[in-house]
Design an enzyme around this catalytic site. Sequence first.
Site, PDB file in Angstrom:
ATOM      1  CE1 TYR A   1     -51.167  56.551 -44.847  1.00 39.37           C
ATOM      2  CE2 TYR A   1     -51.077  54.779 -43.232  1.00 39.37           C
ATOM      3  CZ  TYR A   1     -51.529  56.018 -43.633  1.00 39.37           C
ATOM      4  OH  TYR A   1     -52.361  56.732 -42.801  1.00 39.37           O
TER       5      TYR A   1
ATOM      6  CG  ASN B   1     -49.702  44.274 -40.856  1.00 39.60           C
ATOM      7  OD1 ASN B   1     -50.678  44.957 -41.145  1.00 39.60           O
ATOM      8  ND2 ASN B   1     -49.204  44.242 -39.628  1.00 39.60           N
TER       9      ASN B   1
ATOM     10  N   GLY C   1     -43.272  48.763 -38.992  1.00 43.05           N
ATOM     11  CA  GLY C   1     -43.888  49.543 -37.932  1.00 43.05           C
ATOM     12  C   GLY C   1     -45.282  49.981 -38.336  1.00 43.05           C
TER      13      GLY C   1
ATOM     14  N   GLY D   1     -48.758  52.625 -38.729  1.00 43.01           N
ATOM     15  CA  GLY D   1     -49.167  53.991 -39.011  1.00 43.01           C
ATOM     16  C   GLY D   1     -48.650  54.588 -40.301  1.00 43.01           C
TER      17      GLY D   1
ATOM     18  CD  GLU E   1     -40.359  40.080 -41.045  1.00 44.11           C
ATOM     19  OE1 GLU E   1     -41.448  40.553 -40.659  1.00 44.11           O
ATOM     20  OE2 GLU E   1     -39.752  40.518 -42.038  1.00 44.11           O
TER      21      GLU E   1
ATOM     22  CB  CYS F   1     -43.103  46.840 -43.609  1.00 43.31           C
ATOM     23  SG  CYS F   1     -44.907  46.950 -43.566  1.00 43.31           S
ATOM     24  CG  LEU F   2     -42.933  52.744 -41.000  1.00 41.61           C
ATOM     25  CD1 LEU F   2     -44.089  53.513 -41.623  1.00 41.61           C
ATOM     26  CD2 LEU F   2     -42.979  52.882 -39.481  1.00 41.61           C
TER      27      LEU F   2
ATOM     28  CG  HIS G   1     -43.557  41.745 -42.979  1.00 46.24           C
ATOM     29  ND1 HIS G   1     -43.027  42.322 -41.842  1.00 46.24           N
ATOM     30  CD2 HIS G   1     -44.633  42.508 -43.316  1.00 46.24           C
ATOM     31  CE1 HIS G   1     -43.754  43.368 -41.497  1.00 46.24           C
ATOM     32  NE2 HIS G   1     -44.731  43.503 -42.376  1.00 46.24           N
TER      33      HIS G   1
ATOM     34  CD  GLN H   1     -45.279  52.337 -45.855  1.00 43.71           C
ATOM     35  OE1 GLN H   1     -45.494  53.070 -44.892  1.00 43.71           O
ATOM     36  NE2 GLN H   1     -45.990  51.237 -46.072  1.00 43.71           N
TER      37      GLN H   1
ATOM     38  CB  SER I   1     -47.250  46.431 -38.372  1.00 44.52           C
ATOM     39  OG  SER I   1     -45.857  46.510 -38.593  1.00 44.52           O
TER      40      SER I   1
END
Length: 381
Positions: A291, A288, A219, A221, A333, A246-247, A331, A250, A45
């Site tokens: 966005y 982490n 991930g 970006g 994990e 996370c990503l 996260h 989103q 990430s």
Amino acid sequence: MQARLLLEDGTLFTGLSFGAETEMAGEVVFNTGITGYQEVLSDPSYCGQIITMTYPLIGNYGITRDDFESIHPFIHGFVVRRHEPVPSNWRAQYSLGQLLKEHGIPGISDIDTRMLTRKLRHYGTMRGLLTTGNEKLEELQERLAATSQMRDQVARTSTKNLFFSPGNGARIVLVDFGSKNGILRELTKRGCDVVVVPHNTTADEIRRLAPDGIQLSNGPGDPKDVPHAIAMIKELLGEYPIFGICLGHQLFALACGADTTKLKFGHRGGNHPVKELATNRCYITSQNHSYTVLESSISDTKLEVTHINNNDKTIEGLKHKQYPAFSVQYHPEAAPGPHDSSYLFDKFLDMIADYKANNPQKPRQVLLSETLKGELQYAQK
């Protein structure tokens, strides 16, 4: 050897080099973790970013094979106050400096990381150039100005081929947008039969794998830079239980009609408090991300907010009101960070069991097609 870090606002930090003798540009961010620097720098990430560690002493326990979260780091630089070149730990196999040199990543130490962090908090993350070269400041400023924001981080970090981590439990398709090893580790620890697939895998290709559930990984970006993933999730929503991290959280929100925006300086560290609204319980989480899902965009969707950040009240968890699907911004994990939220993987498996019990008309297809058998790379974990 001298190293220099130039920010896009013109601020120049001069320190000592402890990584590769090279030059790299990236988005300068900070992480508040006290330990776990190896897991941080190997987290996909962080692809394209220059990481500043706020804890002053980094490198003191070295690097060990078992703590990697990816095959190799994707970061573009590492910034610390004090670098310890001689680690003291029975698990250490080599030093932090050796790792950075091996992967061509520059590192800088002996600068005022507190000042740098305060600047990023006040003005927001900004582009930077980390170099060990002797070029004039004007040349560095021109090169930094010529750099553009990276848009293909997910393609850089995702697996290029699908592979299989066999188990006797539920078959989970893990869509890899830059996944940490910790997610696969948590699933296999629970006996799951995991197929890891690239970020651009289509809905039909996932159906052919006959999953019991779909895991959307973390991930790097902007989630809006991977529209094919949003379309895939939208197509499979309601067809299979889905869990996004996370990503993945989103992307799940965007697939359901919500919107995302970039945070001023993001959330990065292992001590972020998150409140679960149903129980009013607070969890300390590892985070982490740059966005977040806009709260104002949730009202017109079938999503329900389940968790919020206790610091800035941003959305940290969502669930679909109609379908078996949920997500979290943090996260579960960990790696690094507390294990308060690992129960979410059990919640996902319980959701799968309930869905299968209520939909007996959808038997699991055990055998894969001959085409997919030829594509799979089998790796025992």
